[in-house]
Design a protein around this motif. Structure first.
Motif, mmCIF file in Angstrom:
data_model
loop_
_atom_site.group_PDB
_atom_site.id
_atom_site.type_symbol
_atom_site.label_atom_id
_atom_site.label_comp_id
_atom_site.label_asym_id
_atom_site.label_seq_id
_atom_site.Cartn_x
_atom_site.Cartn_y
_atom_site.Cartn_z
ATOM 1 N N LEU A 103 -10.546 9.225 20.471
ATOM 2 C CA LEU A 103 -10.946 10.612 20.212
ATOM 3 C C LEU A 103 -12.449 10.798 20.437
ATOM 4 O O LEU A 103 -12.884 11.788 21.048
ATOM 5 C CB LEU A 103 -10.565 10.993 18.775
ATOM 6 N N TYR A 104 -13.246 9.856 19.939
ATOM 7 C CA TYR A 104 -14.703 9.913 20.168
ATOM 8 C C TYR A 104 -15.026 9.909 21.670
ATOM 9 O O TYR A 104 -15.891 10.670 22.137
ATOM 10 C CB TYR A 104 -15.369 8.726 19.479
ATOM 11 N N ALA A 107 -14.321 13.316 23.213
ATOM 12 C CA ALA A 107 -15.353 14.290 22.830
ATOM 13 C C ALA A 107 -16.676 14.015 23.534
ATOM 14 O O ALA A 107 -17.434 14.946 23.826
ATOM 15 C CB ALA A 107 -15.552 14.262 21.313
ATOM 16 N N ALA A 115 -11.504 17.949 23.823
ATOM 17 C CA ALA A 115 -11.806 17.373 22.512
ATOM 18 C C ALA A 115 -11.001 18.058 21.420
ATOM 19 O O ALA A 115 -10.484 17.398 20.496
ATOM 20 C CB ALA A 115 -13.308 17.491 22.234
ATOM 21 N N GLY A 119 -8.262 16.253 19.110
ATOM 22 C CA GLY A 119 -8.380 16.325 17.649
ATOM 23 C C GLY A 119 -7.106 16.822 16.998
ATOM 24 O O GLY A 119 -6.693 16.323 15.927
ATOM 25 N N GLU A 123 -4.827 14.886 14.287
ATOM 26 C CA GLU A 123 -4.457 15.498 13.007
ATOM 27 C C GLU A 123 -2.942 15.453 12.798
ATOM 28 O O GLU A 123 -2.455 15.184 11.692
ATOM 29 C CB GLU A 123 -4.967 16.942 12.962
ATOM 30 N N THR A 147 -8.593 12.776 8.003
ATOM 31 C CA THR A 147 -9.126 13.973 8.659
ATOM 32 C C THR A 147 -10.642 13.924 8.761
ATOM 33 O O THR A 147 -11.226 14.278 9.792
ATOM 34 C CB THR A 147 -8.686 15.231 7.894
ATOM 35 N N ALA A 150 -11.598 11.604 11.510
ATOM 36 C CA ALA A 150 -11.353 12.198 12.820
ATOM 37 C C ALA A 150 -12.421 13.226 13.166
ATOM 38 O O ALA A 150 -12.926 13.274 14.302
ATOM 39 C CB ALA A 150 -9.964 12.836 12.841
ATOM 40 N N VAL A 151 -12.771 14.070 12.173
ATOM 41 C CA VAL A 151 -13.832 15.063 12.416
ATOM 42 C C VAL A 151 -15.157 14.372 12.714
ATOM 43 O O VAL A 151 -15.899 14.784 13.619
ATOM 44 C CB VAL A 151 -13.950 16.007 11.206
ATOM 45 N N ALA A 154 -15.076 13.072 16.253
ATOM 46 C CA ALA A 154 -15.199 14.150 17.238
ATOM 47 C C ALA A 154 -16.616 14.721 17.271
ATOM 48 O O ALA A 154 -17.188 14.951 18.349
ATOM 49 C CB ALA A 154 -14.184 15.245 16.924
#
Length: 400
Positions: A103-104, A107, A115, A119, A123, A147, A150-151, A154
């Motif tokens: 995920l990183y 983004a 992205a 994300g 989720e 979460t 993950a945020v 990102a």
């Protein structure tokens, strides 16, 4: 200059290439080490009967990260697919951290929409994982924790992408400024060459024309009037010295403490009288009329006036027969200087083609430096005239 300017740019590109290569090595090493640690954890923590499935899923989650920078979206899809298979197999693995790394990467290297989509997938996976593996009554805490991770992944990726774009913009701007500086340097060199060429033309043409005329007069008078011959040859020598001094000054190699600097100051309106006397000695009687004071006129503007008059008189000396007379009128006002040079010689025939020399074109360039338009052509009552008006408020020293 171009070669010297190109060497620093080439050196920077070489250093940047080495820096990129050196940066790739730790990344590849770190990703390989992460995969090895995850596999080692599986080998040491899972029972033998579940080991093949755990090793296969861990490899499917971790190994695609080795190509995450080349194809971030494809790697994320592969990792997400492996994670979904893991959920279906009901196997919990620490290799799920690979999903956050993927995920990183999306983004950091893909667009904002990619992205957001990645994300949302993470989720959804977090929701499914917490619903299956969370302890009774403890669903909210692990879901919020996953979460938040993950945020954070990102946001970190977006910040990296923004920083990279900013640095690229700064580098591009620096490269553009460097190119502009190189272009300005080349233009400055071209302008300086043009100035030196114009100065050399005026100096050499004028002084050689005067010297030729004086030498011809000395040859004609050598038997009838030896004293006039001697005076003419002395003036030839003085004209030659003046030419050498002017050439050295124009090339910027005459030091201020040299005696010639005091004997031959920068030509200006004050030296027009000596110029008129010199032209008269060479066979062109010249009348000078200066109206108004010229102390307030900058030295560069006075040099322009002097060169314009010098070139006009030189052309008259070269292209008109004996007996021609010339008149120079200078009008000095607070903001302008008007220059008129006329002669009584016959009008030359119109040229078959445009002139290729530096005479009149050079005079136009000098006048344009001070916002003036030079007119040169035959007069209604006969003869030839040159007229221009210089605007002192619009001049530039470089052009003079």
């Amino acid at each position: 200059m171009t070669e010297a300017a190109a060497k620093p740019g080439s050196a920077r590109r070489v250093r940047a290439g080495w820096a990129r290569t050196a940066a790739r090595l730790p990344r590849a090493t770190g990703e390989s080490l992460l995969a090895a640690l995850l596999l080692l954890n599986v080998l040491t923590t899972h029972p033998p009967h579940r080991l093949p499935v755990a090793v296969a899923l861990t490899a499917a989650l971790a190994l695609p990260l080795l190509w995450r920078r080349r194809a971030p979206l494809a790697v994320f899809a592969a990792v997400a697919g492996a994670a979904f298979v893991q959920w279906l197999a009901d196997v919990q693995l620490p290799a799920d951290v690979a999903l956050l790394v993927a995920l990183y990467t999306v983004a950091a290297h893909a667009g904002r929409r990619a992205a957001l989509a990645a994300g949302a997938v993470v989720e959804a996976g977090a929701l499914l994982a917490c619903l299956r593996w969370a302890a009774d009554g403890a669903f909210l805490t692990p879901f919020v924790a996953v979460t938040a991770m993950a945020v954070a992944a990102a946001v970190l990726g977006v910040n990296v992408r923004t920083t990279r774009a900013y640095l690229a913009a700064v580098e591009e701007r620096a490269a553009r400024l460097e190119r502009e500086q190189e272009q300005q340097a080349r233009l400055a060199v071209a302008e300086e060459r043009t100035r030196i060429t114009r100065e050399m033309h005026d100096i050499v043409t004028h002084n050689l024309s005067v010297m030729v005329a004086l030498t011809d007069a000395a040859v004609c008078a050598q038997h009838r009037s030896p004293e006039r011959t001697t005076a003419a040859m002395l003036q030839v020598a003085e004209t030659g010295r003046q030419a050498l001094t002017d050439m050295r000054r124009s090339l910027g190699i005459l030091r201020a403490d040299e005696p010639d600097a005091e004997r031959h100051p920068l030509p200006g309106i004050g030296q027009l009288e000596a110029l008129a006397d010199q032209m008269g000695s060479a066979g062109l009687p010249t009348r000078l009329d200066v109206d108004g004071g010229h102390a307030h006129i900058p030295a560069t503007a006075q040099l322009t006036v002097y060169r314009l008059v010098q070139e006009a008189l030189t052309n008259t000396l070269k292209h008109t027969p004996a007996g021609t007379r010339a008149e120079v009128r200078i009008r000095c006002a607070p903001g302008t200087v008007t220059v008129d040079v006329t002669d009584s010689g016959p009008c030359p025939p119109p040229p078959a083609a445009a002139p290729s020399g530096h005479g009149i074109p050079g005079m136009r360039e000098r006048a344009a430096t001070y916002g003036g338009t030079l007119r040169a052509g035959p007069l209604p009552d006969g003869g030839w005239g040159v007229h221009t008006r210089l605007l002192l408020g619009s001049g530039g020293a470089a052009g003079a």
